[in-house]
Scaffold this motif. Structure first.
Motif, PDB file in Angstrom:
ATOM      1  N   MET A 218       7.758   0.405 -12.913  1.00 29.69           N
ATOM      2  CA  MET A 218       8.872   1.359 -12.906  1.00 29.69           C
ATOM      3  C   MET A 218       8.607   2.484 -11.896  1.00 29.69           C
ATOM      4  N   ASN A 219       7.375   2.960 -11.856  1.00 28.11           N
ATOM      5  CA  ASN A 219       7.015   3.996 -10.878  1.00 28.11           C
ATOM      6  C   ASN A 219       7.205   3.485  -9.451  1.00 28.11           C
ATOM      7  N   ALA A 220       6.832   2.200  -9.233  1.00 29.30           N
ATOM      8  CA  ALA A 220       6.986   1.616  -7.901  1.00 29.30           C
ATOM      9  C   ALA A 220       8.466   1.522  -7.514  1.00 29.30           C
ATOM     10  N   ILE A 221       9.291   1.094  -8.448  1.00 27.37           N
ATOM     11  CA  ILE A 221      10.730   0.968  -8.157  1.00 27.37           C
ATOM     12  C   ILE A 221      11.326   2.336  -7.822  1.00 27.37           C
ATOM     13  N   ILE A 222      10.990   3.327  -8.645  1.00 26.87           N
ATOM     14  CA  ILE A 222      11.520   4.682  -8.401  1.00 26.87           C
ATOM     15  C   ILE A 222      11.030   5.227  -7.061  1.00 26.87           C
ATOM     16  N   GLY A 223       9.735   5.022  -6.759  1.00 26.48           N
ATOM     17  CA  GLY A 223       9.163   5.530  -5.508  1.00 26.48           C
ATOM     18  C   GLY A 223       9.789   4.905  -4.278  1.00 26.48           C
ATOM     19  N   PHE A 224       9.896   3.558  -4.289  1.00 21.71           N
ATOM     20  CA  PHE A 224      10.461   2.880  -3.113  1.00 21.71           C
ATOM     21  C   PHE A 224      11.969   3.128  -2.989  1.00 21.71           C
ATOM     22  N   THR A 225      12.633   3.341  -4.099  1.00 22.63           N
ATOM     23  CA  THR A 225      14.059   3.685  -4.035  1.00 22.63           C
ATOM     24  C   THR A 225      14.246   5.041  -3.364  1.00 22.63           C
ATOM     25  N   SER A 226      13.387   5.973  -3.715  1.00 23.10           N
ATOM     26  CA  SER A 226      13.449   7.309  -3.087  1.00 23.10           C
ATOM     27  C   SER A 226      13.156   7.226  -1.593  1.00 23.10           C
TER      28      SER A 226
END
Length: 362
Positions: A218-226
């Motif tokens: 989830m952290n990876a998805i949020i980070g790469f989305t940003s």
């Protein structure tokens, strides 16, 4: 039948004696006195006949009651015994004793000590002294496991002894209630309760571990989305971020599918699904998932697979990712900013027979 014949014979003899006395009175006396003798004899005969009939009715009533009680006791799982507390002579024992304990009714009536047999190891029979010590109008109760004399089946009884005074004699009334089904039902309920507790603990443990596993992708998805939003004009870079988001999303989907499999959670078991997997691909996905956390904590991350000769293996990719992500999560947690986190894969020996050992060092 013998008692009835004796009673009938006694009544016949009494009638003959009374009739003879009446006839003698008539012979020796005249008029009024003769009538008195005849009336007296008739009255005595009527009284004797009435009393004899009454006794017969009482006997029949007692026999009827005993037959009714036998019929009732045959259809229940309670054994009833009455005996004299001084002579230990058995006055009554219900006929279901053979069905429930395997001892013939006549044998137990002749030897009450048979009820002390058939107890399981470690259980001593109740002694006569203990029974004699029970106060009048009181009782004593205990639970006992017994073995059926014929089948050897284990059965559990609640046994109660009452001491009462009947017609001036001290009597012991023993009631042995079969509680086998009740005990089995209670045991089944206890087993069901323990199973429910174990299932609940398994769910809690599973979900606690899974929440930790879900946090990383989830952290990876949020980070790469940003990052993709910040570089929306750079098509090539956005595509790279989207590919990494896809990798993390697939891993997250696998974890969520595990959570939705409630049967697996309740049993506390993990199903291993072995499929052909590329170790470099696993390492690449691993780097993609943790890259956001690595950057936010200002760490350096290295992967070394130089010692791997056979890169394609059979394994459960999801489970391997979970194990490595848990190890990496702990490594990142306890590594100070500016530190290094690395994963090294070492193949030990050639896979000559299609098998090889791999060491994963974090």
């Amino acid at each position: 039948m013998g008692t009835k014949r004796q009673q009938g014979s006694a009544l016949l003899i009494s009638c003959i004696i009374v009739a003879a006395v009446a006839l003698v009175g008539c012979f020796y006396f005249q008029n009024v006195l003769a009538d008195i003798f005849l009336l007296t004899g008739a009255a005595v005969l009527w009284i004797l006949f009435f009393r004899q009939q009454k006794k017969g009715e009482n006997v029949r009533e007692l026999l009827y009651r005993e037959l009714m009680f036998d019929a009732l006791s045959n259809n229940v799982d309670d054994i009833f015994v009455m005996l004299d507390s001084e002579t230990w002579q058995v006055d009554y024992i219900s006929p279901n004793v053979e069905r429930l304990l395997g001892f013939p009714q006549a044998d137990v009536k002749a030897n009450i000590c048979l009820l002390g047999e058939g107890t399981t190891d470690g259980q001593t029979p109740v002694t006569r002294e203990e029974l004699a010590a029970i106060p009048t109008h009181s009782c004593r109760r205990w639970y006992r496991e017994r073995l059926h004399n014929h089948t050897g089946e284990h059965r559990w009884y609640r046994e109660t002894v009452y001491r009462e005074e009947l017609q001036g004699r001290s009597k012991l009334v023993i009631v042995m209630s079969d509680r086998t089904q009740e005990r089995k039902m209670n045991q089944n309920l206890q087993d069901a309760l323990e199973a429910a507790k174990s299932a609940n603990e398994a769910k809690s443990h599973f979900l606690a571990n899974m929440s930790h596993d879900i946090r990383t992708p989830m952290n990876a998805i949020i980070g790469f989305t940003s990052l993709a939003a910040a570089h929306i004009d750079n098509t090539e870079q956005v595509q790279d971020y989207l590919a990494k988001i896809t990798t993390s999303s697939n891993h997250l989907l696998s974890l969520i599918n595990d959570v939705l499999d409630m049967s697996r959670i309740e049993s506390g078991k993990v199903k291993i699904e072995e499929k052909e997997t590329s170790l470099p691909e696993v390492m690449h996905d691993l780097k993609t998932i943790v890259q956001s956390d690595i950057a936010s904590k200002q760490l350096e991350f290295y992967i070394d697979t130089a010692d791997v000769v056979n890169e394609n293996v059979l394994c459960d990719k999801l489970r391997l990712n979970q194990v490595l992500l848990n190890l990496l999560s702990n490594a990142m947690k306890f590594t100070m900013p500016g530190g290094i986190v690395s994963v090294r894969v070492i193949q030990k020996g050639a896979a000559s027979e299609g098998r090889a050992s791999y060491d994963f060092q974090v």
